[in-house]
Design an enzyme around this catalytic site. Sequence first.
Site, mmCIF file in Angstrom:
data_model
loop_
_atom_site.group_PDB
_atom_site.id
_atom_site.type_symbol
_atom_site.label_atom_id
_atom_site.label_comp_id
_atom_site.label_asym_id
_atom_site.label_seq_id
_atom_site.Cartn_x
_atom_site.Cartn_y
_atom_site.Cartn_z
ATOM 1 N N GLY A 49 0.825 -1.205 0.000
ATOM 2 C CA GLY A 49 0.000 0.000 0.000
ATOM 3 C C GLY A 49 0.856 1.251 0.000
ATOM 4 N N GLN B 223 2.974 9.844 1.590
ATOM 5 C CA GLN B 223 4.239 9.122 1.393
ATOM 6 C C GLN B 223 4.962 9.506 0.117
ATOM 7 O OE1 GLN B 223 2.391 5.032 2.173
ATOM 8 N NE2 GLN B 223 4.462 4.816 2.963
ATOM 9 N N CYS C 243 6.674 -0.586 6.321
ATOM 10 C CA CYS C 243 6.168 0.595 5.635
ATOM 11 C C CYS C 243 7.259 1.113 4.701
ATOM 12 C CB CYS C 243 5.815 1.658 6.682
ATOM 13 S SG CYS C 243 5.206 3.197 5.982
ATOM 14 N N LEU C 244 6.881 1.487 3.492
ATOM 15 C CA LEU C 244 7.872 1.999 2.532
ATOM 16 C C LEU C 244 8.541 3.273 3.056
ATOM 17 C CD1 LEU C 244 6.004 1.454 -0.877
ATOM 18 C CD2 LEU C 244 7.865 0.086 0.089
ATOM 19 N N HIS D 138 -3.675 0.550 7.883
ATOM 20 C CA HIS D 138 -2.321 1.117 7.844
ATOM 21 C C HIS D 138 -2.294 2.362 6.944
ATOM 22 C CE1 HIS D 138 2.252 0.619 7.555
ATOM 23 N NE2 HIS D 138 1.980 1.495 6.619
ATOM 24 N N GLU D 139 -2.886 2.249 5.758
ATOM 25 C CA GLU D 139 -2.860 3.377 4.806
ATOM 26 C C GLU D 139 -3.742 4.530 5.280
ATOM 27 O OE1 GLU D 139 -0.534 3.400 2.717
ATOM 28 O OE2 GLU D 139 -0.095 1.294 3.060
ATOM 29 N N HIS E 95 -1.947 6.820 7.522
ATOM 30 C CA HIS E 95 -1.046 7.769 6.857
ATOM 31 C C HIS E 95 -1.756 9.090 6.551
ATOM 32 C CE1 HIS E 95 2.759 5.746 6.207
ATOM 33 N NE2 HIS E 95 2.176 4.682 5.710
HETATM 34 NI NI NI Z 1 3.088 2.822 5.434
#
Ligand code: NI
Length: 158
Positions: A43, A48, A87-88, A129-130, A133
Site C-alpha cells: 500500500g 508518502q 512501511c515503505l 495502515h494506509e 497515513h
Molecule cells: Ni506505510
Amino acid sequence: MEIIKLGNEILRQKAERIQKIDGAIHTLAAEMLNMLEQKKGVGLAGPQVGVLKRIFVIKLVKEPSMVFINPSILKTAQETVKYEEGCLSVPGVWADVIRPATVAIQAWNEKGRPFTIEASGLLARAILHEFDHLEGVLFIDHLSELKRTRLLAKFNKL
Ligand code: NI
C-alpha cells in the site's frame, strides 16, 4: 515521484480532502500504483509521495489494485489481530502491530465512483495502515514505547 521517509514532517501532517476527482487525480493514482509495484509494497498513501491529499492505493498479491479517495471508516471489529507490518516510509524494519480484525470503509475510486467494502485479513490490515497515513500516523505509533525505541534505533543504524 519519490518516497518520503521517516523524519520528514510531511508524514506527520493530516492530508486534505480531494475536492474534485479529475484527470490529475486519475494520473496521480496511476503513478502511485506504479511506484507501489516498483517498490514491491502492498500500500501507498498520498503523504508518502509528498502529496497531502486523502488518497491511498493498495495492491495485494493476486488481487486487482484498488484506489481509495476521501475514505471514511464506517466500522471496525472489536476483535483484534496481531500481524507483522512494515512501511515503505520506514524501510528495513518490521514489527507486530495489533489492529481490528475487520474494517468497513467507504471511498471513491479514481473514476469518481463511490464504493463500500468490508475487509478482513491482509486487506483490512492494509486499509487501516494506509488510512493512518492520511492522519499523520505511522505503524510505529501503535507499538509500546520500548518496542518503538528499539525499532527506531535499528532504523537509524540502517
Ligand atoms: Ni506505510
